[in-house]
Scaffold this motif. Structure first.
Motif, mmCIF file in Angstrom:
data_model
loop_
_atom_site.group_PDB
_atom_site.id
_atom_site.type_symbol
_atom_site.label_atom_id
_atom_site.label_comp_id
_atom_site.label_asym_id
_atom_site.label_seq_id
_atom_site.Cartn_x
_atom_site.Cartn_y
_atom_site.Cartn_z
ATOM 1 N N GLN A 185 -32.592 -39.740 41.062
ATOM 2 C CA GLN A 185 -33.036 -39.236 42.362
ATOM 3 C C GLN A 185 -31.927 -38.435 43.047
ATOM 4 O O GLN A 185 -32.207 -37.408 43.685
ATOM 5 C CB GLN A 185 -33.475 -40.384 43.273
ATOM 6 C CG GLN A 185 -34.735 -41.106 42.806
ATOM 7 C CD GLN A 185 -34.421 -42.327 41.954
ATOM 8 O OE1 GLN A 185 -33.580 -42.273 41.061
ATOM 9 N NE2 GLN A 185 -35.115 -43.427 42.239
ATOM 10 N N ARG A 186 -30.709 -38.899 42.931
ATOM 11 C CA ARG A 186 -29.582 -38.171 43.523
ATOM 12 C C ARG A 186 -29.392 -36.806 42.843
ATOM 13 O O ARG A 186 -29.042 -35.821 43.500
ATOM 14 C CB ARG A 186 -28.294 -38.996 43.417
ATOM 15 C CG ARG A 186 -28.270 -40.198 44.361
ATOM 16 C CD ARG A 186 -27.000 -41.035 44.185
ATOM 17 N NE ARG A 186 -27.014 -42.177 45.078
ATOM 18 C CZ ARG A 186 -26.555 -42.163 46.326
ATOM 19 N NH1 ARG A 186 -26.014 -41.049 46.825
ATOM 20 N NH2 ARG A 186 -26.608 -43.238 47.085
ATOM 21 N N LEU A 187 -29.627 -36.763 41.543
ATOM 22 C CA LEU A 187 -29.516 -35.485 40.839
ATOM 23 C C LEU A 187 -30.620 -34.520 41.257
ATOM 24 O O LEU A 187 -30.389 -33.313 41.387
ATOM 25 C CB LEU A 187 -29.560 -35.710 39.326
ATOM 26 C CG LEU A 187 -28.300 -36.319 38.706
ATOM 27 C CD1 LEU A 187 -28.534 -36.646 37.238
ATOM 28 C CD2 LEU A 187 -27.109 -35.380 38.857
ATOM 29 N N VAL A 188 -31.811 -35.035 41.471
ATOM 30 C CA VAL A 188 -32.901 -34.185 41.954
ATOM 31 C C VAL A 188 -32.530 -33.584 43.306
ATOM 32 O O VAL A 188 -32.716 -32.378 43.544
ATOM 33 C CB VAL A 188 -34.212 -34.979 42.056
ATOM 34 C CG1 VAL A 188 -35.294 -34.137 42.748
ATOM 35 C CG2 VAL A 188 -34.695 -35.405 40.670
ATOM 36 N N ALA A 189 -31.995 -34.402 44.205
ATOM 37 C CA ALA A 189 -31.587 -33.907 45.521
ATOM 38 C C ALA A 189 -30.477 -32.863 45.387
ATOM 39 O O ALA A 189 -30.472 -31.848 46.106
ATOM 40 C CB ALA A 189 -31.127 -35.073 46.390
ATOM 41 N N PHE A 190 -29.554 -33.100 44.471
ATOM 42 C CA PHE A 190 -28.463 -32.155 44.245
ATOM 43 C C PHE A 190 -29.000 -30.805 43.779
ATOM 44 O O PHE A 190 -28.642 -29.754 44.323
ATOM 45 C CB PHE A 190 -27.501 -32.728 43.206
ATOM 46 C CG PHE A 190 -26.494 -31.732 42.686
ATOM 47 C CD1 PHE A 190 -25.414 -31.345 43.463
ATOM 48 C CD2 PHE A 190 -26.631 -31.173 41.420
ATOM 49 C CE1 PHE A 190 -24.489 -30.419 42.988
ATOM 50 C CE2 PHE A 190 -25.722 -30.251 40.938
ATOM 51 C CZ PHE A 190 -24.637 -29.876 41.728
#
Length: 215
Positions: A185-190
Motif C-alpha cells: 500500500q505504501r508503494l502504491v501511494a509512492f
C-alpha cells in the motif's frame, strides 16, 4: 554436422549433499541475521538453528562475515524467478518494487540480506548493493525514456538514485510500523505521487501503481 546436445548431468550424490548442506546453513543464518542483526548474531546461534555439526558448518563458511557476504550475494536470486515482461519498462520498474516487497515479506533470506546491507553500509561504507539497485533502476528508466514514456528533462540517473533511496526508506518505515504488512500500500501511494512528475500525461493511464499483476 552439429552434434546433438548433451543432457545436463545430475550432481553426484556427494556434490548434491554439499549443495543441500550449504543451503541449509544459509537458511539458518538468514533466520538468525534477520532476527538479531549482524553484530548480535553468533555462529553458535546459527549452528543451533541449522542443527548440524560445527565441522559441517565451518567446512562451508569459516566465519560469520563470510556467511553474511554469502547471504547478501543471494538476495537478488528472487529477481531471476520474477517475470518483468509487462511490455513497458516503466511498468516493469513499478512491478519490480512490488516483487521486492513480496520477497521482503515472504523470504527470510531476502530480509536478512537487506538488514545486513543496511547495517553494514553504515558500519563499513559498502555501497555495492545500493549501486546494483541503482543500476537496475537506471536501466529501466533509460529504456522508458527511449520508448517515450518520460517527460522531457527528467534526470534519469538522479531519479534512479532517488527511487532506491525512497524504497529503502519506505520499506524500513513499513517494517517498524507494521512489520511490512502495509508495504504494498505504501508503494502504491509512492507511485501515485511520483508518476505524474515522471511520465507524460497521455501515458499515465497505461500504468498500474499497484503493479501489473494485481491490475
Amino acid at each position: 554436422m552439429p552434434q546433438p546436445s548433451k543432457t545436463p548431468s545430475k550432481p553426484e550424490p556427494k556434490q548434491y549433499r554439499s549443495i543441500q548442506t550449504r543451503r541449509r546453513i544459509l537458511a539458518a543464518a538468514a533466520v538468525i541475521f534477520d532476527r538479531h542483526g549482524y553484530e548480535a548474531a553468533t555462529m553458535a546461534q546459527i549452528l543451533q538453528q541449522a542443527k548440524m555439526t560445527k565441522g559441517a558448518l565451518y567446512f562451508h563458511f569459516t566465519s560469520k562475515e563470510e556467511l553474511s557476504r554469502a547471504i547478501v550475494a543471494e538476495q537478488f536470486n528472487w529477481m531471476a524467478e520474477g517475470d518483468l515482461t509487462s511490455g513497458s519498462p516503466m511498468q516493469s520498474l513499478i512491478d519490480l518494487t512490488h516483487m521486492f516487497a513480496t520477497a521482503l515479506r515472504e523470504d527470510t533470506l531476502v530480509r536478512a540480506g537487506i538488514r545486513l546491507v543496511v547495517e553494514q553500509s553504515f558500519v563499513r561504507g559498502d555501497a555495492r548493493p545500493y549501486l546494483g539497485w541503482i543500476e537496475t533502476a537506471r536501466g529501466l528508466l533509460e529504456a522508458a525514456n527511449t520508448e517515450g514514456w518520460l517527460r522531457a528533462g527528467v534526470d534519469v540517473p538522479g531519479v534512479a538514485e532517488m527511487l532506491v533511496g525512497s524504497f529503502t526508506g519506505i520499506q524500513l518505515t513499513s517494517q517498524v510500523l507494521t512489520g511490512r504488512k502495509d508495504l504494498h500500500q505504501r508503494l502504491v501511494a509512492f507511485w501515485n505521487a511520483m508518476l505524474p512528475g515522471l511520465v507524460i500525461e497521455n501515458r499515465l493511464s497505461d500504468l498500474s501503481p499497484a503493479g501489473s499483476r494485481t491490475a
